[in-house]
Scaffold this motif. Sequence first.
Motif, short mmCIF file in Angstrom:
data_model
loop_
_atom_site.label_atom_id
_atom_site.label_comp_id
_atom_site.label_asym_id
_atom_site.label_seq_id
_atom_site.Cartn_x
_atom_site.Cartn_y
_atom_site.Cartn_z
N TYR A 1 0.86 -0.92 -0.13
CA TYR A 1 -0.02 0.06 -0.20
C TYR A 1 0.94 0.94 0.08
O TYR A 1 2.01 1.60 0.46
CB TYR A 1 -0.82 0.40 1.20
CG TYR A 1 -2.36 -1.17 1.36
CD1 TYR A 1 -3.00 -1.35 0.20
CD2 TYR A 1 -1.49 -1.78 1.95
CE1 TYR A 1 -3.97 -1.95 0.82
CE2 TYR A 1 -3.36 -2.44 2.72
CZ TYR A 1 -3.77 -2.72 1.74
OH TYR A 1 -4.40 -3.49 1.94
N GLN A 2 0.07 1.89 -0.87
CA GLN A 2 0.85 3.90 -0.62
C GLN A 2 0.26 4.00 -0.05
O GLN A 2 -1.15 5.01 -0.21
CB GLN A 2 1.51 4.25 -2.14
CG GLN A 2 2.48 3.96 -2.54
CD GLN A 2 2.36 4.40 -3.80
OE1 GLN A 2 2.06 3.46 -5.05
NE2 GLN A 2 3.91 5.62 -4.27
N ILE A 3 0.73 4.82 1.10
CA ILE A 3 -0.82 5.93 2.59
C ILE A 3 -0.35 6.95 2.28
O ILE A 3 0.85 7.72 2.55
CB ILE A 3 -0.71 4.84 3.20
CG1 ILE A 3 -1.54 3.50 3.65
CG2 ILE A 3 -2.24 5.84 4.25
CD1 ILE A 3 -0.89 3.17 4.21
N ILE B 1 -5.11 5.74 -0.16
CA ILE B 1 -4.06 4.62 0.07
C ILE B 1 -4.72 4.02 -1.16
O ILE B 1 -5.56 4.19 -1.68
CB ILE B 1 -5.00 3.62 1.25
CG1 ILE B 1 -4.56 2.60 1.42
CG2 ILE B 1 -6.57 3.95 1.59
CD1 ILE B 1 -4.42 1.90 2.75
N ARG B 2 -3.70 3.39 -1.80
CA ARG B 2 -3.35 2.72 -2.85
C ARG B 2 -3.07 1.50 -2.53
O ARG B 2 -1.99 0.97 -2.46
CB ARG B 2 -2.76 3.80 -4.03
CG ARG B 2 -3.42 4.51 -5.23
CD ARG B 2 -2.58 5.43 -6.37
NE ARG B 2 -2.11 5.85 -5.60
CZ ARG B 2 -0.77 6.19 -6.17
NH1 ARG B 2 -0.25 5.49 -7.28
NH2 ARG B 2 0.12 7.17 -5.02
N LEU C 1 -1.84 6.07 8.21
CA LEU C 1 -2.84 7.21 8.14
C LEU C 1 -2.66 8.73 8.95
O LEU C 1 -3.48 9.13 8.25
CB LEU C 1 -4.62 6.67 7.58
CG LEU C 1 -4.59 5.14 7.05
CD1 LEU C 1 -5.73 4.55 7.53
CD2 LEU C 1 -4.83 6.28 5.69
N ALA C 2 -2.16 8.26 9.80
CA ALA C 2 -2.23 9.15 10.74
C ALA C 2 -1.00 10.02 10.90
O ALA C 2 -0.91 11.50 11.05
CB ALA C 2 -2.05 8.74 12.22
N ALA C 3 0.13 9.22 10.19
CA ALA C 3 1.27 10.61 9.84
C ALA C 3 1.79 11.10 9.00
O ALA C 3 1.19 11.24 7.80
CB ALA C 3 2.51 8.64 9.49
N GLU C 4 2.40 11.92 8.80
CA GLU C 4 2.46 12.99 7.70
C GLU C 4 3.13 12.90 6.44
O GLU C 4 4.52 11.96 7.19
CB GLU C 4 3.75 14.38 8.42
CG GLU C 4 3.04 15.50 9.68
CD GLU C 4 0.70 15.67 8.55
OE1 GLU C 4 1.54 15.99 7.41
OE2 GLU C 4 0.19 15.96 8.80
N GLY C 5 3.39 12.46 5.73
CA GLY C 5 3.60 13.12 4.34
C GLY C 5 3.63 10.86 3.74
O GLY C 5 2.20 10.10 4.20
N GLU C 6 4.32 10.12 2.87
CA GLU C 6 4.04 9.07 2.40
C GLU C 6 4.55 7.75 3.06
O GLU C 6 5.92 8.13 3.55
CB GLU C 6 4.38 9.23 0.61
CG GLU C 6 3.56 8.23 0.29
CD GLU C 6 3.33 8.45 -1.08
OE1 GLU C 6 3.09 8.93 -1.83
OE2 GLU C 6 4.69 6.97 -2.21
#
Length: 419
Positions: A4-6, A412-413, A380-385
Motif C-alpha cells: 500500500y502507498q498511503i 491509500i493505493r 494514515l495518521a502520519a505526515e507524508g507518504e
Amino acid sequence: MSYYQIRGGRPLRGTVPVSGAKNSVLPILAATLLNGGKNVLHNCPDLRDVRSAIAILRYLGCRVRREGDTVTVDSSAVERWDVPHELMREMRSSVIFLGPILARCGRARLSLPGGCDIGPRPIDLHLQALQKLGVEIREEGGDIYCRAGDLRGTDVILSFPSVGATENTLLTATACGGSTRIINAAREPEIADLQEFLRKGGSEVAGGGESVIRVSGEMPRRDVEHTILPDRIEAATYLCACAACGGEITLTGAEPEHVGTVLQCLSEAGCTVRTAGRSVMLRAQERLSGLPIVRTMPYPGFPTDAQAPLMAAACTAEGTSVFLETIFENRYRHVPELARMGAKIRVSGRTALVTGGALHGARVRCTDLRGGAALVIAALAAEGESVVEDITHIDRGYERLAEKLTLLGADIRRTDGET
Ligand code: UD1
C-alpha cells in the motif's frame, strides 16, 4: 510483492460497513463437514484465510460455491480424511478441521498448523481435550494421526479458555455418544455463533458464549442456512484508525456489545462514542489522550487482536499509554516497524510503554495480520507518504481494506506485484 502507498494526515469521515467475522466463518466452514448436507452461509467475508478453508473443504470432497458474500458448502460426499501440509501451512486455524474430520470420518491426519508468527502457538490443549473424548492420537514427523476409537461424552476441563481448543472440542463432541461438558470454555462471541450454526443443524448444544458448554446427542444431519456475525476486530480496527487520524466515522452492520472494551478504551482516550442498534459512531477529538493500562484478556476482556491497532492510535496520543499482552508471547513484532515512523515504544517482556507524539511517513513491512493493520493505521495518521509492504498478511483478515478506507476519505493505493 503487494504493498500500500498511503499519504497520511487526513481525518477519516463517513460510513463503512463491517464484514462477517473471520474468526466465526472459519470454524463454521469446518463445521459444515459434520452434517453431510447443504450449508448456505451468508455474510462470508472474502479473505485469504476463508479461501484457504474453502480449499481444504474442496480437497476433502465438498462442493463449495461462492456468490457475492454467500458461500454454499455441500458436504454430502467427503472422500478424504487428511489435510496436506501445503493447505495446513496457509493458516493456523486449519487445525479447526481436526474435530470435524474426526467426527465425520472417524480418523484424521493433519500436519502442524501455520499462520501468523506471533510466538509459540501450541495445540496441546486441543489434543488433550480430544484424548479425553476418546480420540487416539499419534504424532509422527510433524503429522498428527487421530483415530476416533470409542468416542464418549464426558467432562473436559480446559486449563486455559483457548478459543480454538474450545471449538475443536465442541465440534468433536457432536459425534460423541452421551453428553459432554466443556468447562472453562472460551466465551468469545464467535463460539456462540458456532453453537447457533450447530443448533440449526440439529445438534443439542447449550452454553456457547459462557464458560460451561454442554453438548449432547449425535451428529447434526440437517441442511443449514446461517448468517455469520459481524467482525468485531475489523470494527475495532476502523475505530482505532479514526481515533488516530481524527474525524468522525459510523460503522454499520456491527455488534456494539462485542466491541465494548475497545469502545471503553477509546472513550477514555477522549473519543465520543455512540451506539444504536447495529451501528457505532466514533468522533475523535483533536488529539487523543494517553490510555490507562490496556491489558489483553480472553473475552469479554480487551481482545489481543485489537492490541496492535490500538497501539498505533496510542502512538499519536498526548502522553503515555501502557499495554500488557497476556495472551500471546511475541505479539509486539509491529513495534520496530512503528518505530520507523517515529513511534516511541519501549518493550519489556509482555509490557509496552508508548509515549505519544507525531508520526512521519516511512517504508515499513507487515509482520503479521493485526500488526499489519497497525502499520496502516499509523501510516494514515502520519505526515507524508508511507509504503506498507508484505500486505498479504493483511489480506488474511481484512476484506477490501483499501476500498473501505477510501470510502472514509483516506489516500491509500494498493499495488500488486513488484515493489
Ligand atoms: C483465536 C483467534 C485469534 C485470537 C485468539 C485469542 C481464530 C481463528 N483465531 O486464535 O485471532 O488472537 O483466538 O483471542 O479464532 N494455547 C496453548 N495451547 C493450545 C491452544 C492455545 O498453549 O492448545 C495458548 C496459545 O499459545 C495462546 C493462548 O493459548 O497463548 C490463546 O490461544 P487461543 O485462544 O487458542 O487462540 P486461537 O484459537 O489460536
